[in-house]
Design a protein around this motif. Sequence first.
Motif, PDB file in Angstrom:
ATOM      1  N   ARG A  71     -13.452 -16.192  27.297  1.00 62.80           N
ATOM      2  CA  ARG A  71     -14.025 -14.937  27.803  1.00 62.80           C
ATOM      3  C   ARG A  71     -14.848 -15.181  29.061  1.00 62.80           C
ATOM      4  NH1 ARG A  71     -15.583 -15.226  22.442  1.00 62.80           N
ATOM      5  NH2 ARG A  71     -14.295 -14.035  20.999  1.00 62.80           N
ATOM      6  N   GLU A  72     -15.756 -16.156  28.972  1.00 61.41           N
ATOM      7  CA  GLU A  72     -16.618 -16.447  30.111  1.00 61.41           C
ATOM      8  C   GLU A  72     -15.817 -17.058  31.267  1.00 61.41           C
ATOM      9  OE1 GLU A  72     -18.481 -15.685  26.657  1.00 61.41           O
ATOM     10  OE2 GLU A  72     -17.516 -17.650  26.862  1.00 61.41           O
ATOM     11  N   ALA A  73     -14.831 -17.882  30.927  1.00 61.45           N
ATOM     12  CA  ALA A  73     -14.007 -18.499  31.972  1.00 61.45           C
ATOM     13  C   ALA A  73     -13.268 -17.438  32.785  1.00 61.45           C
ATOM     14  CB  ALA A  73     -13.023 -19.477  31.334  1.00 61.45           C
ATOM     15  N   LYS A  74     -12.743 -16.443  32.100  1.00 53.58           N
ATOM     16  CA  LYS A  74     -12.036 -15.376  32.811  1.00 53.58           C
ATOM     17  C   LYS A  74     -12.979 -14.603  33.729  1.00 53.58           C
ATOM     18  CE  LYS A  74      -8.274 -14.669  29.489  1.00 53.58           C
ATOM     19  NZ  LYS A  74      -7.677 -13.780  28.463  1.00 53.58           N
ATOM     20  N   LEU A  86     -13.277 -14.248  38.309  1.00 51.91           N
ATOM     21  CA  LEU A  86     -13.216 -12.966  39.009  1.00 51.91           C
ATOM     22  C   LEU A  86     -14.154 -12.876  40.208  1.00 51.91           C
ATOM     23  CD1 LEU A  86     -13.094 -10.487  35.971  1.00 51.91           C
ATOM     24  CD2 LEU A  86     -11.202 -11.176  37.459  1.00 51.91           C
ATOM     25  N   SER A  87     -15.136 -13.796  40.300  1.00 48.36           N
ATOM     26  CA  SER A  87     -16.157 -13.659  41.336  1.00 48.36           C
ATOM     27  C   SER A  87     -16.635 -15.018  41.811  1.00 48.36           C
ATOM     28  CB  SER A  87     -17.335 -12.848  40.784  1.00 48.36           C
ATOM     29  OG  SER A  87     -18.399 -12.825  41.697  1.00 48.36           O
ATOM     30  N   LYS A  88     -17.105 -15.084  43.048  1.00 50.69           N
ATOM     31  CA  LYS A  88     -17.634 -16.341  43.577  1.00 50.69           C
ATOM     32  C   LYS A  88     -18.981 -16.695  42.965  1.00 50.69           C
ATOM     33  CE  LYS A  88     -15.201 -16.476  47.986  1.00 50.69           C
ATOM     34  NZ  LYS A  88     -15.339 -16.591  49.451  1.00 50.69           N
ATOM     35  N   ALA A  89     -19.753 -15.710  42.575  1.00 59.12           N
ATOM     36  CA  ALA A  89     -21.023 -15.944  41.897  1.00 59.12           C
ATOM     37  C   ALA A  89     -21.192 -14.845  40.855  1.00 59.12           C
ATOM     38  CB  ALA A  89     -22.186 -15.943  42.875  1.00 59.12           C
ATOM     39  N   THR A  90     -21.467 -15.219  39.650  1.00 61.05           N
ATOM     40  CA  THR A  90     -21.566 -14.211  38.602  1.00 61.05           C
ATOM     41  C   THR A  90     -22.529 -14.678  37.527  1.00 61.05           C
ATOM     42  OG1 THR A  90     -20.271 -12.794  37.132  1.00 61.05           O
ATOM     43  CG2 THR A  90     -19.641 -15.121  37.227  1.00 61.05           C
ATOM     44  N   ARG A  91     -22.879 -13.773  36.648  1.00 58.95           N
ATOM     45  CA  ARG A  91     -23.731 -14.101  35.513  1.00 58.95           C
ATOM     46  C   ARG A  91     -22.914 -13.968  34.242  1.00 58.95           C
ATOM     47  NH1 ARG A  91     -29.070 -14.535  36.763  1.00 58.95           N
ATOM     48  NH2 ARG A  91     -29.609 -14.410  34.565  1.00 58.95           N
ATOM     49  N   VAL A  92     -22.999 -14.971  33.375  1.00 55.89           N
ATOM     50  CA  VAL A  92     -22.255 -14.944  32.114  1.00 55.89           C
ATOM     51  C   VAL A  92     -23.160 -15.436  30.992  1.00 55.89           C
ATOM     52  CG1 VAL A  92     -19.984 -15.263  33.176  1.00 55.89           C
ATOM     53  CG2 VAL A  92     -21.323 -17.265  32.465  1.00 55.89           C
ATOM     54  N   ASN A  93     -22.801 -15.069  29.790  1.00 61.09           N
ATOM     55  CA  ASN A  93     -23.497 -15.573  28.616  1.00 61.09           C
ATOM     56  C   ASN A  93     -23.023 -16.990  28.332  1.00 61.09           C
ATOM     57  OD1 ASN A  93     -23.287 -15.931  25.394  1.00 61.09           O
ATOM     58  ND2 ASN A  93     -25.107 -14.757  25.907  1.00 61.09           N
ATOM     59  N   LEU A  94     -23.962 -17.876  27.975  1.00 61.92           N
ATOM     60  CA  LEU A  94     -23.617 -19.280  27.736  1.00 61.92           C
ATOM     61  C   LEU A  94     -24.131 -19.787  26.394  1.00 61.92           C
ATOM     62  CD1 LEU A  94     -24.334 -20.775  31.290  1.00 61.92           C
ATOM     63  CD2 LEU A  94     -22.103 -20.216  30.304  1.00 61.92           C
ATOM     64  N   ASP A  95     -24.387 -18.876  25.443  1.00 66.51           N
ATOM     65  CA  ASP A  95     -24.813 -19.320  24.109  1.00 66.51           C
ATOM     66  C   ASP A  95     -23.953 -18.705  23.007  1.00 66.51           C
ATOM     67  OD1 ASP A  95     -25.744 -16.707  23.959  1.00 66.51           O
ATOM     68  OD2 ASP A  95     -27.850 -17.237  23.710  1.00 66.51           O
ATOM     69  N   LEU A  96     -22.661 -18.494  23.317  1.00 64.75           N
ATOM     70  CA  LEU A  96     -21.687 -17.946  22.367  1.00 64.75           C
ATOM     71  C   LEU A  96     -22.136 -16.588  21.824  1.00 64.75           C
ATOM     72  CD1 LEU A  96     -20.669 -21.188  20.422  1.00 64.75           C
ATOM     73  CD2 LEU A  96     -19.536 -20.126  22.387  1.00 64.75           C
ATOM     74  N   ARG A  97     -22.825 -15.835  22.687  1.00 59.54           N
ATOM     75  CA  ARG A  97     -23.292 -14.483  22.377  1.00 59.54           C
ATOM     76  C   ARG A  97     -24.287 -14.446  21.219  1.00 59.54           C
ATOM     77  NH1 ARG A  97     -18.213 -10.436  23.799  1.00 59.54           N
ATOM     78  NH2 ARG A  97     -17.514 -11.585  25.626  1.00 59.54           N
ATOM     79  N   ARG A 144     -28.617 -12.867  26.580  1.00 60.88           N
ATOM     80  CA  ARG A 144     -29.038 -13.507  27.823  1.00 60.88           C
ATOM     81  C   ARG A 144     -27.828 -13.926  28.658  1.00 60.88           C
ATOM     82  NH1 ARG A 144     -32.483 -19.194  28.448  1.00 60.88           N
ATOM     83  NH2 ARG A 144     -32.519 -19.171  30.717  1.00 60.88           N
ATOM     84  N   THR A 145     -27.980 -13.864  29.977  1.00 62.43           N
ATOM     85  CA  THR A 145     -26.942 -14.369  30.873  1.00 62.43           C
ATOM     86  C   THR A 145     -27.543 -15.385  31.835  1.00 62.43           C
ATOM     87  OG1 THR A 145     -27.276 -12.558  32.456  1.00 62.43           O
ATOM     88  CG2 THR A 145     -25.579 -12.252  30.755  1.00 62.43           C
ATOM     89  N   TRP A 146     -26.702 -16.267  32.327  1.00 67.16           N
ATOM     90  CA  TRP A 146     -27.099 -17.293  33.284  1.00 67.16           C
ATOM     91  C   TRP A 146     -26.238 -17.142  34.534  1.00 67.16           C
ATOM     92  CZ3 TRP A 146     -27.214 -17.873  28.125  1.00 67.16           C
ATOM     93  CH2 TRP A 146     -28.289 -18.552  27.532  1.00 67.16           C
ATOM     94  N   GLU A 147     -26.830 -17.399  35.685  1.00 65.87           N
ATOM     95  CA  GLU A 147     -26.055 -17.299  36.926  1.00 65.87           C
ATOM     96  C   GLU A 147     -25.325 -18.609  37.191  1.00 65.87           C
ATOM     97  OE1 GLU A 147     -26.704 -16.331  41.640  1.00 65.87           O
ATOM     98  OE2 GLU A 147     -27.858 -15.239  40.118  1.00 65.87           O
ATOM     99  N   ILE A 148     -24.048 -18.484  37.507  1.00 69.52           N
ATOM    100  CA  ILE A 148     -23.206 -19.637  37.825  1.00 69.52           C
ATOM    101  C   ILE A 148     -22.838 -19.539  39.305  1.00 69.52           C
ATOM    102  CG2 ILE A 148     -21.148 -20.945  37.211  1.00 69.52           C
ATOM    103  CD1 ILE A 148     -23.110 -20.528  34.891  1.00 69.52           C
ATOM    104  N   ALA A 149     -23.221 -20.543  40.060  1.00 68.73           N
ATOM    105  CA  ALA A 149     -22.881 -20.551  41.484  1.00 68.73           C
ATOM    106  C   ALA A 149     -21.501 -21.164  41.682  1.00 68.73           C
ATOM    107  CB  ALA A 149     -23.928 -21.347  42.255  1.00 68.73           C
ATOM    108  N   ARG A 150     -20.951 -20.931  42.866  1.00 67.92           N
ATOM    109  CA  ARG A 150     -19.634 -21.492  43.168  1.00 67.92           C
ATOM    110  C   ARG A 150     -19.645 -22.053  44.584  1.00 67.92           C
ATOM    111  NH1 ARG A 150     -13.762 -18.427  42.481  1.00 67.92           N
ATOM    112  NH2 ARG A 150     -12.464 -20.149  43.245  1.00 67.92           N
ATOM    113  N   ILE A 196     -20.946 -24.335  39.493  1.00 68.27           N
ATOM    114  CA  ILE A 196     -22.154 -25.130  39.235  1.00 68.27           C
ATOM    115  C   ILE A 196     -22.955 -24.454  38.128  1.00 68.27           C
ATOM    116  CG2 ILE A 196     -24.209 -26.178  40.233  1.00 68.27           C
ATOM    117  CD1 ILE A 196     -22.884 -25.799  42.991  1.00 68.27           C
ATOM    118  N   PHE A 197     -23.085 -25.164  36.992  1.00 69.16           N
ATOM    119  CA  PHE A 197     -23.784 -24.629  35.826  1.00 69.16           C
ATOM    120  C   PHE A 197     -25.283 -24.907  35.932  1.00 69.16           C
ATOM    121  CE2 PHE A 197     -19.529 -24.156  34.569  1.00 69.16           C
ATOM    122  CZ  PHE A 197     -19.500 -23.208  33.551  1.00 69.16           C
ATOM    123  N   PRO A 198     -26.114 -24.237  35.116  1.00 70.83           N
ATOM    124  CA  PRO A 198     -27.563 -24.343  35.267  1.00 70.83           C
ATOM    125  C   PRO A 198     -28.121 -25.759  35.195  1.00 70.83           C
ATOM    126  CG  PRO A 198     -27.025 -22.478  33.871  1.00 70.83           C
ATOM    127  CD  PRO A 198     -25.748 -23.216  34.110  1.00 70.83           C
TER     128      PRO A 198
END
Length: 278
Positions: A7-10, A14-25, A29-35, A41-43
């Motif tokens: 889910r998060e990988a998809k 979709l975006s060069k920089a986005t926020r996704v959940n990283l604790d299996l919901r 909370r969401t974390w910003e992933i840079a590209r 690049i993860f936190p």
Amino acid sequence: MYFITFREAKRLLLSKATRVNLDLRKTNRTWEIAREGDEFIFPDGTRVSKALIERIARDENSVYFIKNGVYKAAIAGEHFYKLVPTIPPTIEINGIRMHRTKGTNPLHDTKSKVNAVKPKEGETILDTCMGLGYTAIEAAKRGAYVITIEKDPNVIELAKINPWSRELFTGGRIQVIQGDAFEVVKKFNDETFDAIIHDPPRFSLAGQLYSEEFYRELFRILKPGGRLFHYVGNPGKKYRRKDLQRGVMERLRRAGFVGVKRVEEALGVVARKSEKRK
């Protein structure tokens, strides 16, 4: 430690920089992933290639975690164990899921089992087969003190990884015992528990946990008036007209239990130990 599923990988793709959940919901909370270029690049600073993210996006049956690298939440040994990205995750052993997921989810499945014995504040509960610990955690949330048993050290290791299992080891109301429930219960004193939740592996894998001998031990360690829920499922019933629940109920009665009846919504059986005569 951060977690990623298909889910998060998809979403990342979709975006060069986005926020996704990283604790299996586990939280919202969401974390910003840079590209940068073809890397995400993860936190914690871990860089993950676009090719690997694309591979994770195609894998809808696995959980990955990030800790100075990317790893599948799986253990290969005599059996193959892995977390499956249901919400919350279930555990799969040799392709067999340890929670019901069709038409439900592991959390609702757990609550239906715990509701069958209705743990109360201050009670002592035995959870015979821990798995990822959702049953023990749910009972502890209702104010009970819980002792839970897990035979397989690989299952305990996956529970330590899984964020939804964290309260097993941090909540203070749960004691985890590693061992075979068939042997461990023999060490408990008579009339120790107010209620028991017995959710064993399928009969073909752990037949001794469906035996009259084991049920007599459960009867012994229950307090007078104590409650039992026994998850049975209905393996073979649809196609071979086998009724495993019926055999379980007969053995429970022979072991001394009363009030033995089916709980269809939880695919199991409830029973109780009579109060002592005055």
